[in-house]
Design an enzyme around this catalytic site. Structure first.
Site, PDB file in Angstrom:
ATOM      1  N   LEU A   1       0.886  -1.171   0.000  1.00 59.89           N
ATOM      2  CA  LEU A   1       0.000   0.000   0.000  1.00 59.89           C
ATOM      3  C   LEU A   1       0.919   1.215   0.000  1.00 59.89           C
ATOM      4  O   LEU A   1       1.979   1.194   0.640  1.00 59.89           O
ATOM      5  CB  LEU A   1      -0.892   0.032   1.243  1.00 59.89           C
ATOM      6  N   ASP A   2       0.512   2.281  -0.676  1.00 64.59           N
ATOM      7  CA  ASP A   2       1.326   3.502  -0.697  1.00 64.59           C
ATOM      8  C   ASP A   2       1.512   4.074   0.709  1.00 64.59           C
ATOM      9  O   ASP A   2       0.665   3.865   1.581  1.00 64.59           O
ATOM     10  CB  ASP A   2       0.639   4.627  -1.490  1.00 64.59           C
ATOM     11  N   PHE A   3       2.547   4.864   0.844  1.00 61.98           N
ATOM     12  CA  PHE A   3       2.822   5.609   2.087  1.00 61.98           C
ATOM     13  C   PHE A   3       1.561   6.331   2.583  1.00 61.98           C
ATOM     14  O   PHE A   3       1.234   6.316   3.763  1.00 61.98           O
ATOM     15  CB  PHE A   3       3.934   6.628   1.767  1.00 61.98           C
TER      16      PHE A   3
ATOM     17  N   THR B   1      -1.604   5.672   1.793  1.00 58.94           N
ATOM     18  CA  THR B   1      -2.823   4.855   1.758  1.00 58.94           C
ATOM     19  C   THR B   1      -2.934   4.105   3.075  1.00 58.94           C
ATOM     20  O   THR B   1      -1.931   3.667   3.634  1.00 58.94           O
ATOM     21  CB  THR B   1      -2.774   3.857   0.584  1.00 58.94           C
TER      22      THR B   1
END
Ligand code: URA
Length: 245
Positions: free
Chosen positions: A104-106, A108
């Protein structure tokens, strides 16, 4: 522990599936007793010190399957060159080495699985298994009139059209809305790029569902073990989804 091939040792340690472990070995990322090994047939035993990217790895006796509600502001890696917090910092009380199952993105938040079972990781993350993932997206901005239909049909990001998605408007406010978007691909920053392709600005992104598993009311920053039924469910979905075209 009996003598075993290095790639099996890495898979049992949860580092990667056996096949991906072969790549890690040939890429020269593995040392055994301080010596770089790129030979696939190499045999190791418990008394050998095996490291990947300099970090020691050991086969775990017990398979672990964990769900974390990832907060914003954490990277989904075991360590970060820029020194940012990693999801590992939230697992202090897990008594085994586990690794993120996908990313998951930073910025998100939401459902992130972690495991020390490399074959589980392979099944859940391989694109051919087409596991559904659902995201709640808080959006604002002046989107195209038919934005929802465009998102559902697929939009071009990074030069390639996304597969059809399921999109619902969960809440519509003045100037903002919450969408739920279900996709089965896992391209880099996919949901953010899809939204921006149709003119939405993303203010928040949260994964709430993956392959049959839901985040439920797990508090942000907390983790729990998956139940045997949940492990079976996601593996069954990985198998059956894999037969889709
Ligand atoms: N899509 C994104 O844009 N970011 C994520 O973290 C996951 C899906």
């Amino acid at each position: 522990m009996e003598e075993m091939r290095l790639q099996k040792y890495l898979a049992l340690s949860g580092v990667a599936s056996r096949r991906a472990a072969e790549q890690i070995i040939t890429d020269g990322r593995v040392t055994v007793n301080g010596q770089k090994i790129t030979e696939l047939g190499t045999k190791v035993t418990e008394s050998d010190e095996v490291c990947v990217d300099g970090a020691p790895v050991k086969p775990e006796g017990k398979k672990m399957y964990i769900m974390l509600n990832k907060p914003v502001g954490y990277v989904t890696t075991v360590s970060d060159e820029q020194g940012r917090p990693t999801v590992m910092d939230l697992l202090g009380d897990v008594n085994a080495r586990v690794y993120p199952v996908g990313r998951l993105d930073f910025n998100t938040e939401g459902l992130l699985l972690l495991s020390n079972d490399g074959d589980f990781t392979y099944k859940v993350t391989h694109p051919k298994h087409k596991l559904d993932k659902t995201y709640e997206v808080l959006v604002t901005g002046k989107a195209k009139a038919n934005a929802i239909r465009l998102l559902e049909g697929g939009v071009v990001i990074d030069g390639r059209r996304t597969a059809p998605a399921k999109v619902d408007v969960a809440e519509a406010g003045k100037g903002s809305a919450v969408l739920t978007i279900t996709i089965h691909e896992g391209r880099n920053r996919q949901v953010r790029k899809m939204c921006s392709a149709v003119g939405f600005k993303v203010l928040g992104l949260r994964r709430i569902f993956e392959g049959g598993l839901t985040l439920g009311n797990l508090p942000i920053g907390k983790w729990r073990h998956l139940s045997p039924a949940e492990i079976n469910l996601i593996l069954k979905n990985a198998q059956s989804e894999g037969t889709k075209k």
